[in-house]
Design a protein around this motif. Structure first.
Motif, short mmCIF file in Angstrom:
data_model
loop_
_atom_site.label_atom_id
_atom_site.label_comp_id
_atom_site.label_asym_id
_atom_site.label_seq_id
_atom_site.Cartn_x
_atom_site.Cartn_y
_atom_site.Cartn_z
N HIS A 42 0.83 -1.21 0.00
CA HIS A 42 0.00 0.00 0.00
C HIS A 42 0.87 1.26 0.00
N MET A 43 1.93 1.22 0.79
CA MET A 43 2.82 2.38 0.85
C MET A 43 3.52 2.60 -0.48
N ASP A 44 3.95 1.51 -1.10
CA ASP A 44 4.58 1.62 -2.43
C ASP A 44 3.62 2.27 -3.42
N ALA A 45 2.37 1.77 -3.41
CA ALA A 45 1.37 2.26 -4.37
C ALA A 45 1.11 3.74 -4.20
N HIS A 46 1.24 4.23 -2.98
CA HIS A 46 0.93 5.65 -2.72
C HIS A 46 2.17 6.48 -2.46
N ARG A 47 3.32 5.88 -2.76
CA ARG A 47 4.62 6.56 -2.59
C ARG A 47 4.76 7.17 -1.19
N ILE A 48 4.36 6.39 -0.20
CA ILE A 48 4.55 6.83 1.19
C ILE A 48 5.87 6.23 1.66
N GLY A 49 6.75 7.09 2.17
CA GLY A 49 8.09 6.60 2.40
C GLY A 49 8.50 6.32 3.83
N ALA A 50 7.75 6.80 4.81
CA ALA A 50 8.28 6.74 6.17
C ALA A 50 7.21 6.26 7.15
N PRO A 51 7.07 4.97 7.31
CA PRO A 51 6.03 4.47 8.23
C PRO A 51 6.52 4.35 9.67
N THR A 52 5.60 4.57 10.60
CA THR A 52 5.85 4.24 12.00
C THR A 52 4.79 3.24 12.43
N ILE A 53 5.24 2.18 13.09
CA ILE A 53 4.28 1.23 13.66
C ILE A 53 4.20 1.50 15.16
N HIS A 54 2.99 1.82 15.62
CA HIS A 54 2.76 2.02 17.05
C HIS A 54 2.17 0.73 17.60
N TRP A 55 2.97 0.03 18.37
CA TRP A 55 2.54 -1.26 18.91
C TRP A 55 1.73 -1.04 20.17
N GLN A 56 0.56 -1.62 20.21
CA GLN A 56 -0.22 -1.55 21.44
C GLN A 56 -1.21 -2.70 21.52
N GLY A 57 -2.13 -2.64 22.47
CA GLY A 57 -3.10 -3.72 22.62
C GLY A 57 -4.48 -3.12 22.80
N GLY A 58 -5.34 -3.71 23.64
CA GLY A 58 -4.98 -4.57 24.78
C GLY A 58 -3.67 -4.10 25.41
N GLU A 59 -2.92 -5.07 25.89
CA GLU A 59 -1.62 -4.76 26.46
C GLU A 59 -0.55 -5.45 25.61
N ALA A 60 0.25 -4.61 24.93
CA ALA A 60 1.21 -5.14 23.97
C ALA A 60 2.24 -6.06 24.62
N MET A 61 2.56 -5.83 25.90
CA MET A 61 3.60 -6.63 26.56
C MET A 61 3.09 -8.00 27.01
N LEU A 62 1.86 -8.33 26.69
CA LEU A 62 1.40 -9.70 26.99
C LEU A 62 1.99 -10.70 26.00
N LEU A 63 2.47 -10.21 24.85
CA LEU A 63 3.27 -11.09 23.99
C LEU A 63 4.72 -11.01 24.50
N PRO A 64 5.47 -12.11 24.40
CA PRO A 64 6.81 -12.12 25.01
C PRO A 64 7.84 -11.34 24.19
N PRO A 65 8.95 -10.94 24.83
CA PRO A 65 10.01 -10.22 24.12
C PRO A 65 10.50 -10.98 22.89
N GLN A 66 10.55 -12.31 22.98
CA GLN A 66 11.01 -13.12 21.85
C GLN A 66 10.12 -12.92 20.62
N TRP A 67 8.83 -12.75 20.86
CA TRP A 67 7.90 -12.51 19.74
C TRP A 67 8.26 -11.20 19.05
N TYR A 68 8.56 -10.17 19.84
CA TYR A 68 8.92 -8.88 19.23
C TYR A 68 10.25 -8.96 18.49
N LEU A 69 11.15 -9.79 19.02
CA LEU A 69 12.44 -9.98 18.34
C LEU A 69 12.20 -10.53 16.93
N GLU A 70 11.33 -11.53 16.84
CA GLU A 70 11.01 -12.11 15.53
C GLU A 70 10.26 -11.10 14.65
N ALA A 71 9.34 -10.38 15.25
CA ALA A 71 8.57 -9.39 14.50
C ALA A 71 9.49 -8.30 13.94
#
Ligand code: SF4
Ligand code: SF4
Ligand code: SF4
Length: 390
Positions: free
Chosen positions: A47-76
């Motif tokens: 979608h970003m390519d199609a609209h020439r958007i160059g600088a995304p930020t992902i804001h991670w949250q939940g629920g409670e984002a820290m209920l997934l383990p640190p290892q999951w975020y490492l892989e993500a």
């Protein structure tokens, strides 16, 4: 969706460990698998390519984002970094968390993925935030211990604070003293409450007297200008309004964006897409679609009747409610979810309109006065989004 910056609010899990009475989220036990994350990220980057958007930020949250383990975020983090590198772009990450599950096992990923910084939530006095079956005081004590632990690991802790009737009762002076002098919070954002999601008694009590709220804002802004602005204390939205009125680069909160539908979307752990975190879990009729069931995000957004209601809102307001406002170019009619949770319609101006006008006028006057006196040294960055709560 145009522009060169794009924010994705990603609910890694719809589950939460807390039970805040004013929570606008309809929580479920769903969480994202790495496989589903990969599908979502590919579609977002397409979608970003199609609209020439160059600088995304992902804001991670939940629920409670820290209920997934640190290892999951490492892989993500690795997965997203690889996908972004193939397209020659960089993705920034932010973490919004209640911080209660935090422990030292998080330090490495917070340093690597989140630039050693997290954003968390604290209301003062705390009326509504708590763990299931426990008191707000218990929540505050646990939260403070986690903040201390995180800071001792070198993590920068930013705070979002939602104002309530008790905040107005104690006044701006005590509020500032508690956050800045007692807790040592030097970068925080104040948000106005709204009764999003399913109704309950606590949400019915969220409505505040707008004149009292405006007075609180102006007094807090003055205290900050006098004591904090020159000492690297940042309070959103005051710092960015000062920047705006002195013609500097300003990162204003989404509530005053030209149209929030042009700048961000939220995706929850089931793949539902909507305007922001409140809409995606709690208002099924206003979802734009499901990214996991759609071939292309661009088509999902383009063809969504629900999204069209957001894109058409500013034009409607400009023609009807806001046309004569001195601050139209700054405010654009305000926040859709605050409007909807009060009026059950998108086609009204923000219920905090009078607060905004008084605050804009006050900061404009103060910024002009300080600039004239050559006494301006405001900070230039803040947390950027208003939608982010946990
Ligand atoms: S908080 Fe309001 S302005 Fe911000 S994205 Fe959500 S609906 Fe839009
Ligand atoms: S301050 Fe009020 S009248 Fe002015 S643009 Fe915002 S909502 Fe509209
Ligand atoms: S406000 Fe945030 S921390 Fe509190 S219950 Fe809701 S999602 Fe959880």
């Amino acid at each position: 969706m145009n522009g060169n910056h794009f924010s994705l609010i990603l609910l890694a899990t719809n589950q939460c460990n807390a039970a805040c009475e004013y929570c606008f989220e309809d929580k479920t036990r769903d969480h994202l698998s790495i496989e589903r994350l990969g599908l979502i990220v590919d579609k977002v980057l397409d979608h970003m390519d199609a609209h020439r958007i160059g600088a995304p930020t992902i804001h991670w949250q939940g629920g409670e984002a820290m209920l997934l383990p640190p290892q999951w975020y490492l892989e993500a983090f690795a997965l997203i970094g690889e996908a972004a590198a193939k397209r020659g772009i960089q993705v920034d990450h932010g973490l919004q968390t209640n911080l209660l599950p935090y422990g030292p096992e998080w330090d490495a990923i917070i340093a690597e993925m989140f630039d050693n910084s997290v954003s968390t939530s604290l209301d003062y006095p705390n009326l509504y935030r708590k763990l299931p079956g426990r008191s707000p005081e218990h929540y505050d004590a646990l939260w403070a211990s986690k903040v201390r632990m995180a800071r001792s690991a070198g993590i920068d802790v930013k705070v979002i604070s939602v104002l309530n009737r008790a905040t107005l009762e104690i006044g701006a002076e005590r509020f500032y003293e508690h956050l800045v002098d007692a807790l040592g919070v030097t970068d925080f954002q104040i948000n106005t409450p709204f009764p999003g999601g399913e109704a309950n008694t606590a949400k019915q009590a969220l409505e505040l007297d707008v004149a009292a709220l405006a007075r609180f804002h102006c007094e807090l802004a003055d205290i900050w200008l006098e004591r904090g602005a020159g000492r690297d204390v940042r309070i959103g939205p005051f710092d960015q309004l000062v920047n705006y009125f002195t013609h500097r680069d300003a990162t204003l909160p989404c509530i005053w964006g030209q149209n929030c539908a042009d700048a961000l979307i939220a995706v929850d752990a089931r793949g539902h897409v909507a305007q922001c975190d409140c809409w995606v879990t709690s208002y099924p009729d206003y979802r734009f679609g499901n990214i996991l069931e759609s071939n292309r995000l661009s088509e999902l957004l383009r063809d969504s009747p629900a999204r069209r209601r957001f894109t058409e809102r500013p034009v409607h307001l400009v023609q009807r409610d806001c046309i004569d406002c001195d601050y139209l170019a700054l405010c654009h009619g305000g926040c859709p979810v605050r409007t909807y949770s009060r009026h059950q319609s998108l086609l009204e101006k923000d219920p905090y309109c009078e607060l905004y006008k008084r605050l804009f006028r006050h900061i404009e006057d103060q910024a002009t006065r300080l600039a004239g006196a050559g006494a301006m040294s405001p900070p230039t960055t803040n947390q950027g989004e208003d939608a982010l709560g946990s």
